[in-house]
Motif scaffolding. Sequence first.
Motif, PDB file in Angstrom:
ATOM      1  N   ILE A 118       0.826  -1.204   0.000  1.00 52.60           N
ATOM      2  CA  ILE A 118       0.000   0.000   0.000  1.00 52.60           C
ATOM      3  C   ILE A 118       0.864   1.260   0.000  1.00 52.60           C
ATOM      4  N   ARG A 119       0.251   2.345  -0.466  1.00 50.90           N
ATOM      5  CA  ARG A 119       0.896   3.650  -0.467  1.00 50.90           C
ATOM      6  C   ARG A 119      -0.193   4.699  -0.375  1.00 50.90           C
ATOM      7  N   HIS A 120       0.062   5.803   0.304  1.00 54.45           N
ATOM      8  CA  HIS A 120      -0.949   6.858   0.434  1.00 54.45           C
ATOM      9  C   HIS A 120      -1.419   7.268  -0.964  1.00 54.45           C
ATOM     10  N   PRO A 121      -2.747   7.312  -1.194  1.00 53.62           N
ATOM     11  CA  PRO A 121      -3.238   7.606  -2.543  1.00 53.62           C
ATOM     12  C   PRO A 121      -2.821   8.966  -3.088  1.00 53.62           C
ATOM     13  N   ALA A 122      -2.530   9.924  -2.242  1.00 50.47           N
ATOM     14  CA  ALA A 122      -2.059  11.223  -2.744  1.00 50.47           C
ATOM     15  C   ALA A 122      -0.725  11.066  -3.457  1.00 50.47           C
ATOM     16  N   ARG A 123       0.151  10.247  -2.915  1.00 49.57           N
ATOM     17  CA  ARG A 123       1.450  10.003  -3.557  1.00 49.57           C
ATOM     18  C   ARG A 123       1.269   9.202  -4.842  1.00 49.57           C
ATOM     19  N   VAL A 124       0.391   8.211  -4.803  1.00 51.08           N
ATOM     20  CA  VAL A 124       0.123   7.405  -5.998  1.00 51.08           C
ATOM     21  C   VAL A 124      -0.384   8.291  -7.131  1.00 51.08           C
ATOM     22  N   LEU A 125      -1.365   9.129  -6.838  1.00 54.14           N
ATOM     23  CA  LEU A 125      -2.000   9.959  -7.871  1.00 54.14           C
ATOM     24  C   LEU A 125      -1.028  10.986  -8.442  1.00 54.14           C
ATOM     25  N   ALA A 126      -0.227  11.605  -7.594  1.00 50.18           N
ATOM     26  CA  ALA A 126       0.735  12.591  -8.076  1.00 50.18           C
ATOM     27  C   ALA A 126       1.745  11.951  -9.014  1.00 50.18           C
ATOM     28  N   SER A 127       2.195  10.754  -8.687  1.00 47.49           N
ATOM     29  CA  SER A 127       3.161  10.045  -9.523  1.00 47.49           C
ATOM     30  C   SER A 127       2.511   9.536 -10.800  1.00 47.49           C
ATOM     31  N   TYR A 128       1.286   9.032 -10.698  1.00 55.55           N
ATOM     32  CA  TYR A 128       0.595   8.471 -11.854  1.00 55.55           C
ATOM     33  C   TYR A 128       0.333   9.546 -12.910  1.00 55.55           C
ATOM     34  N   GLN A 129      -0.041  10.736 -12.462  1.00 56.71           N
ATOM     35  CA  GLN A 129      -0.348  11.801 -13.409  1.00 56.71           C
ATOM     36  C   GLN A 129       0.863  12.251 -14.205  1.00 56.71           C
ATOM     37  N   ALA A 130       2.041  12.006 -13.672  1.00 56.13           N
ATOM     38  CA  ALA A 130       3.257  12.352 -14.414  1.00 56.13           C
ATOM     39  C   ALA A 130       3.447  11.437 -15.624  1.00 56.13           C
ATOM     40  N   LYS A 131       2.778  10.275 -15.622  1.00 60.53           N
ATOM     41  CA  LYS A 131       2.914   9.304 -16.709  1.00 60.53           C
ATOM     42  C   LYS A 131       1.670   9.232 -17.593  1.00 60.53           C
ATOM     43  N   ARG A 132       0.522   9.595 -17.045  1.00 56.20           N
ATOM     44  CA  ARG A 132      -0.742   9.488 -17.779  1.00 56.20           C
ATOM     45  C   ARG A 132      -1.673  10.578 -17.271  1.00 56.20           C
ATOM     46  N   GLU A 133      -2.061  11.498 -18.132  1.00 56.50           N
ATOM     47  CA  GLU A 133      -2.769  12.699 -17.699  1.00 56.50           C
ATOM     48  C   GLU A 133      -4.114  12.386 -17.049  1.00 56.50           C
ATOM     49  N   GLU A 134      -4.923  11.542 -17.677  1.00 53.42           N
ATOM     50  CA  GLU A 134      -6.248  11.249 -17.144  1.00 53.42           C
ATOM     51  C   GLU A 134      -6.186  10.051 -16.200  1.00 53.42           C
ATOM     52  N   VAL A 135      -6.872  10.164 -15.063  1.00 53.95           N
ATOM     53  CA  VAL A 135      -6.843   9.095 -14.075  1.00 53.95           C
ATOM     54  C   VAL A 135      -8.212   8.992 -13.419  1.00 53.95           C
ATOM     55  N   THR A 136      -8.626   7.756 -13.128  1.00 53.00           N
ATOM     56  CA  THR A 136      -9.846   7.500 -12.375  1.00 53.00           C
ATOM     57  C   THR A 136      -9.477   6.673 -11.155  1.00 53.00           C
ATOM     58  N   ILE A 137     -10.398   6.522 -10.236  1.00 54.39           N
ATOM     59  CA  ILE A 137     -10.101   5.718  -9.043  1.00 54.39           C
ATOM     60  C   ILE A 137      -9.854   4.258  -9.415  1.00 54.39           C
ATOM     61  N   GLU A 138     -10.484   3.796 -10.502  1.00 49.89           N
ATOM     62  CA  GLU A 138     -10.241   2.418 -10.944  1.00 49.89           C
ATOM     63  C   GLU A 138      -8.801   2.218 -11.392  1.00 49.89           C
ATOM     64  N   ASP A 139      -8.170   3.266 -11.915  1.00 50.89           N
ATOM     65  CA  ASP A 139      -6.808   3.164 -12.435  1.00 50.89           C
ATOM     66  C   ASP A 139      -5.777   2.894 -11.354  1.00 50.89           C
ATOM     67  N   ILE A 140      -6.077   3.287 -10.109  1.00 54.74           N
ATOM     68  CA  ILE A 140      -5.061   3.143  -9.064  1.00 54.74           C
ATOM     69  C   ILE A 140      -5.293   1.918  -8.179  1.00 54.74           C
ATOM     70  N   GLY A 141      -6.384   1.197  -8.404  1.00 56.03           N
ATOM     71  CA  GLY A 141      -6.579  -0.101  -7.765  1.00 56.03           C
ATOM     72  C   GLY A 141      -6.906  -0.103  -6.286  1.00 56.03           C
ATOM     73  N   ALA A 142      -7.200   1.072  -5.706  1.00 54.79           N
ATOM     74  CA  ALA A 142      -7.398   1.139  -4.254  1.00 54.79           C
ATOM     75  C   ALA A 142      -8.612   0.346  -3.791  1.00 54.79           C
ATOM     76  N   LEU A 143      -9.717   0.468  -4.498  1.00 61.17           N
ATOM     77  CA  LEU A 143     -10.934  -0.238  -4.099  1.00 61.17           C
ATOM     78  C   LEU A 143     -10.829  -1.722  -4.419  1.00 61.17           C
ATOM     79  N   GLN A 144     -10.207  -2.045  -5.551  1.00 62.10           N
ATOM     80  CA  GLN A 144     -10.016  -3.453  -5.899  1.00 62.10           C
ATOM     81  C   GLN A 144      -9.104  -4.149  -4.894  1.00 62.10           C
ATOM     82  N   GLN A 145      -8.119  -3.411  -4.373  1.00 62.05           N
ATOM     83  CA  GLN A 145      -7.168  -4.005  -3.432  1.00 62.05           C
ATOM     84  C   GLN A 145      -7.869  -4.462  -2.156  1.00 62.05           C
ATOM     85  N   ILE A 146      -8.775  -3.642  -1.652  1.00 64.59           N
ATOM     86  CA  ILE A 146      -9.464  -4.030  -0.418  1.00 64.59           C
ATOM     87  C   ILE A 146     -10.354  -5.241  -0.675  1.00 64.59           C
TER      88      ILE A 146
END
Length: 232
Positions: free
Chosen positions: A101-129
């Motif tokens: 796990i990683r704090h979602p704020a850090r995940v989202l900030a890093s993810y946006q540097a690689k892919r401009e558009e992001v949804t909650i499904e893209d980061i897997g947080a809900l699927q992980q639980i």
Amino acid sequence: MKIACWSGPRNLSTAMMYSFANRADFRVMDEPFYAPYLRETGLPHPMAAEIIAAHESNWTKAAALCDEDGAPHVYQKHMCHHILEPTPMDWAEDTKHIFLIRHPARVLASYQAKREEVTIEDIGALQQIDIFEEYGGIVIDSTDIRANPEAMLTALCEALDLDFDPAMLSWPKGGIEADGIWARHWYNAVHQSTSFSGAEGPLPDLSGVTAEICEDALPAYAILRTQRLRLD
């Protein structure tokens, strides 16, 4: 022993895979369900067509790969959001599960540097639980690994009933043979590394839709964080 490590993107997951790959007794697998996920969803991920062409894109055949041995131990790096309803999961029953796990704020900030558009499904947080509730396992926070790699990896190995190997603390620069073809887009930072980087700074500031996604993802992260592996 088969180990499945479940995380979202931008979450130290590649460094963890390299850590286990540097052990002589492990074979590693890099996101075996990425190609089936892209084929099923048609999402415009970077290099999508190349990934589908280069990797097994059939759900059943990808699952069969997860059931193979070929080494004393196998470490599988999985993205939680790659597990869609068609995914056969019989292989997961006799597998030890790690939830990175990683704090979602850090995940989202890093993810946006690689892919401009992001949804909650893209980061897997809900699927992980959901996967954690189905299989259980060991939760480990990437923040804790970065703060004290040797102590946390030693504790993780103990929880897995596995001897700690100091080789896990470093790896050669430039990537490994098991990297997926997508490595050249996503793995540039870890390819420049040879070990786990140090502690992270303050949480990044988010705004707009990204901040809303973070708020929606925080409860799942908080639940898993209460279950995380801690040092005595």
